[in-house]
Motif scaffolding. Structure first.
Motif, mmCIF file in Angstrom:
data_model
loop_
_atom_site.group_PDB
_atom_site.id
_atom_site.type_symbol
_atom_site.label_atom_id
_atom_site.label_comp_id
_atom_site.label_asym_id
_atom_site.label_seq_id
_atom_site.Cartn_x
_atom_site.Cartn_y
_atom_site.Cartn_z
ATOM 1 N N ALA A 186 -65.014 0.372 11.213
ATOM 2 C CA ALA A 186 -64.407 -0.954 11.076
ATOM 3 C C ALA A 186 -65.175 -1.801 10.062
ATOM 4 O O ALA A 186 -64.580 -2.510 9.239
ATOM 5 N N ILE A 187 -66.511 -1.718 10.100
ATOM 6 C CA ILE A 187 -67.325 -2.475 9.139
ATOM 7 C C ILE A 187 -67.054 -1.987 7.715
ATOM 8 O O ILE A 187 -66.917 -2.790 6.783
ATOM 9 N N ALA A 188 -66.955 -0.674 7.527
ATOM 10 C CA ALA A 188 -66.668 -0.129 6.197
ATOM 11 C C ALA A 188 -65.297 -0.575 5.696
ATOM 12 O O ALA A 188 -65.135 -0.904 4.511
ATOM 13 N N MET A 189 -64.324 -0.598 6.582
ATOM 14 C CA MET A 189 -62.984 -1.029 6.191
ATOM 15 C C MET A 189 -62.974 -2.504 5.804
ATOM 16 O O MET A 189 -62.361 -2.889 4.805
ATOM 17 N N LEU A 190 -63.661 -3.327 6.577
ATOM 18 C CA LEU A 190 -63.695 -4.756 6.279
ATOM 19 C C LEU A 190 -64.436 -5.034 4.976
ATOM 20 O O LEU A 190 -64.106 -5.982 4.254
ATOM 21 N N ALA A 191 -65.449 -4.202 4.673
ATOM 22 C CA ALA A 191 -66.218 -4.418 3.443
ATOM 23 C C ALA A 191 -65.336 -4.305 2.207
ATOM 24 O O ALA A 191 -65.553 -5.024 1.217
ATOM 25 N N THR A 192 -64.343 -3.442 2.246
ATOM 26 C CA THR A 192 -63.473 -3.259 1.072
ATOM 27 C C THR A 192 -62.589 -4.466 0.818
ATOM 28 O O THR A 192 -61.985 -4.573 -0.254
ATOM 29 N N LEU A 193 -62.493 -5.374 1.787
ATOM 30 C CA LEU A 193 -61.632 -6.548 1.631
ATOM 31 C C LEU A 193 -62.339 -7.697 0.925
ATOM 32 O O LEU A 193 -61.690 -8.668 0.530
ATOM 33 N N SER A 194 -63.659 -7.606 0.780
ATOM 34 C CA SER A 194 -64.418 -8.752 0.297
ATOM 35 C C SER A 194 -65.134 -8.461 -1.010
ATOM 36 O O SER A 194 -66.189 -7.807 -1.012
ATOM 37 N N PRO A 195 -64.600 -8.979 -2.128
ATOM 38 C CA PRO A 195 -65.337 -8.841 -3.397
ATOM 39 C C PRO A 195 -66.555 -9.750 -3.461
ATOM 40 O O PRO A 195 -67.403 -9.620 -4.347
ATOM 41 N N ASP A 196 -66.659 -10.700 -2.505
ATOM 42 C CA ASP A 196 -67.779 -11.646 -2.513
ATOM 43 C C ASP A 196 -69.081 -11.020 -2.032
ATOM 44 O O ASP A 196 -70.135 -11.666 -2.103
ATOM 45 N N ILE A 197 -69.038 -9.789 -1.518
ATOM 46 C CA ILE A 197 -70.277 -9.138 -1.095
ATOM 47 C C ILE A 197 -71.218 -8.985 -2.271
ATOM 48 O O ILE A 197 -72.437 -9.109 -2.146
ATOM 49 N N GLY A 198 -70.664 -8.724 -3.448
ATOM 50 C CA GLY A 198 -71.459 -8.685 -4.674
ATOM 51 C C GLY A 198 -72.331 -7.451 -4.796
ATOM 52 O O GLY A 198 -72.193 -6.477 -4.046
ATOM 53 N N ASP A 199 -73.273 -7.542 -5.744
ATOM 54 C CA ASP A 199 -74.123 -6.395 -6.061
ATOM 55 C C ASP A 199 -75.496 -6.450 -5.397
ATOM 56 O O ASP A 199 -76.289 -5.532 -5.573
ATOM 57 N N ASP A 200 -75.798 -7.515 -4.692
ATOM 58 C CA ASP A 200 -77.110 -7.626 -4.073
ATOM 59 C C ASP A 200 -77.349 -6.469 -3.112
ATOM 60 O O ASP A 200 -76.572 -6.253 -2.163
ATOM 61 N N LEU A 201 -78.438 -5.721 -3.385
ATOM 62 C CA LEU A 201 -78.826 -4.558 -2.575
ATOM 63 C C LEU A 201 -77.707 -3.529 -2.468
ATOM 64 O O LEU A 201 -77.730 -2.681 -1.579
ATOM 65 N N ASP A 202 -76.731 -3.616 -3.378
ATOM 66 C CA ASP A 202 -75.603 -2.669 -3.374
ATOM 67 C C ASP A 202 -74.976 -2.568 -1.983
ATOM 68 O O ASP A 202 -74.694 -1.471 -1.473
ATOM 69 N N LEU A 203 -74.721 -3.727 -1.379
ATOM 70 C CA LEU A 203 -74.271 -3.752 0.017
ATOM 71 C C LEU A 203 -72.909 -3.097 0.213
ATOM 72 O O LEU A 203 -72.607 -2.611 1.310
ATOM 73 N N GLN A 204 -72.071 -3.101 -0.830
ATOM 74 C CA GLN A 204 -70.789 -2.402 -0.668
ATOM 75 C C GLN A 204 -71.032 -0.937 -0.327
ATOM 76 O O GLN A 204 -70.403 -0.392 0.589
ATOM 77 N N ARG A 205 -71.925 -0.292 -1.055
ATOM 78 C CA ARG A 205 -72.211 1.110 -0.765
ATOM 79 C C ARG A 205 -72.880 1.261 0.595
ATOM 80 O O ARG A 205 -72.589 2.195 1.344
ATOM 81 N N VAL A 206 -73.801 0.364 0.900
ATOM 82 C CA VAL A 206 -74.479 0.425 2.193
ATOM 83 C C VAL A 206 -73.463 0.399 3.327
ATOM 84 O O VAL A 206 -73.553 1.180 4.289
ATOM 85 N N LEU A 207 -72.487 -0.478 3.219
ATOM 86 C CA LEU A 207 -71.510 -0.643 4.293
ATOM 87 C C LEU A 207 -70.432 0.435 4.268
ATOM 88 O O LEU A 207 -70.009 0.922 5.321
ATOM 89 N N GLN A 208 -69.977 0.829 3.074
ATOM 90 C CA GLN A 208 -68.885 1.806 3.017
ATOM 91 C C GLN A 208 -69.350 3.218 3.340
ATOM 92 O O GLN A 208 -68.558 4.037 3.826
ATOM 93 N N PHE A 209 -70.621 3.538 3.069
ATOM 94 C CA PHE A 209 -71.146 4.850 3.448
ATOM 95 C C PHE A 209 -71.723 4.857 4.865
ATOM 96 O O PHE A 209 -72.121 5.919 5.355
#
Length: 373
Positions: A160-183
């Motif tokens: 669920a957290i990975a799915m929600l992460a894809t909805l938010s472009p505001d997560i940005g590049d800090d600590l590459d959190l998109q990858r942290v959450l999607q993986f």
């Protein structure tokens, strides 16, 4: 019945000294899997400058990227099951993950600045570049392991957290959190797995079935090359950043996870269970992972991939073999000894020892004295 040992005049034969317990044996299967996965990672990176000229190579690239990092992350999660907030394990997390991140993020940033003649490349520990995102992710995932071991449904929550992460472009590049959450779901899946789960795919039937599955995956990859954005496999952007409608993000998380787990199961089915010539290299895969990027980027910065003959079938095979050989060399013991100062630094000076650790050391010293008595 008369017992000679109980007779007052009997001289007791002294018992031989107790031997210290043997260190636990490493499982050859997991070392083999880590080595083979890191070889695929290196090969995939070496294909990036070439894949635009070959639809077949790009199809292979797509298939490899669908499962090589998920397989590596699942194993990382599996071996993080015992992690807790014990001081010695926290120290190991800092010296084995956080410190290498600082060292290699700095080194890669400087390498790009001067090797690629990019004066705008700054050294920022908040914006991982190239390979170093995995160390940030591993640090966060392992640090949150006690949480995932506490909640009732860890894997659905992580998905669920990975799915929600894809909805938010505001997560940005800090600590590459998109990858942290999607993986994240792959790491949590590894935490939830037990040895018998790996046994399910290590059967002859699964090994046979994996052949048509991989063949079908290559055909789907070939079909998808002009139709699908390969950036979905990197898990570093939201749906909006990929120019897709918002609802496609959660859908792609589920679809890609299904594909990744299927291909990962097929990959595990073909991993040898016995010791092989490369089994010992499985202990050095993080060295191979972090070091091979300098070779790949050097080849890119200095135009090594620009030779025309490398962009044909024989050249692509040659680059693939060289990438496999280079990462194999970087996993060997001599290389690990050279770079241990950066990957596994001894930083006892930086930490104070807790009472529990002192007591364990005293117990070990007492056992050694008894064994040598």
């Amino acid at each position: 019945m008369f017992d000679a040992a109980s007779s007052p005049g009997h001289l007791r034969t002294p018992l031989p000294p107790a031997r210290p317990p043997a260190p636990p044996q490493r499982d050859a299967f997991f070392d083999n899997a880590k080595y083979l996965a890191i070889v695929l990672v290196a090969m995939g990176h070496s294909w990036e400058p070439l894949k635009g000229d070959s639809r077949v190579l790009e199809a292979a690239y797509t298939v490899v990227y669908a499962f090589h990092m998920p397989a590596f992350i699942i194993i990382s999660g599996y071996f993080s099951r015992s992690f807790d907030m014990r001081p010695d394990r926290l120290r190991r997390l800092i010296t084995g993950v956080a410190v290498p991140y600082i060292v290699f993020e700095t080194a890669y940033s400087l390498f790009k600045r001067y090797g690629d003649h990019d004066p705008g490349m700054s050294v920022s520990l908040l914006d991982p570049w190239y390979l170093t995102w995995f160390l940030v992710a591993l640090f966060v995932w392992r640090l949150t392991t006690p949480l995932w071991k506490t909640v009732r449904w860890p894997l659905p929550l992580a998905i669920a957290i990975a799915m929600l992460a894809t909805l938010s472009p505001d997560i940005g590049d800090d600590l590459d959190l998109q990858r942290v959450l999607q993986f994240l779901p792959y790491f949590v899946l590894g935490l939830c797995m037990k040895p018998e789960h790996f046994q399910l795919v290590r059967t002859r039937a699964v090994r046979i079935l994996s052949v048509p599955v991989f063949a079908g995956a290559l055909m789907v990859g070939w079909w998808a090359v002009p139709r699908m954005n390969a950036s979905w496999f990197y898990h570093r952007d939201s749906a909006e950043e990929l120019g897709a409608p918002w609802w496609s993000g959660p859908v792609m998380v589920l679809a890609l996870m299904g594909c990744s787990l299927l291909l990962t199961a097929c990959f595990f089915a073909w991993v040898p269970r016995r010791r092989m010539w490369f089994t010992a290299l499985g202990a050095g895969t993080l060295y191979g992972y972090l070091l091979h990027g300098f070779v790949v980027k050097a080849a890119d910065f200095y135009g090594w991939f620009d030779h025309r003959w490398l962009h044909g079938p024989l050249g692509e095979i040659f680059v693939t073999l060289v990438a496999g050989a280079v990462v194999t060399l970087l996993c060997t013991a001599p290389v690990r000894r050279v770079f241990r100062f950066a990957m596994e630094p001894d930083m006892k000076w930086a930490f104070k020892r807790d009472a529990a650790e002192l007591a364990r050391d005293r117990d070990k010293a007492a056992q050694r004295q008894m064994a040598n008595a």
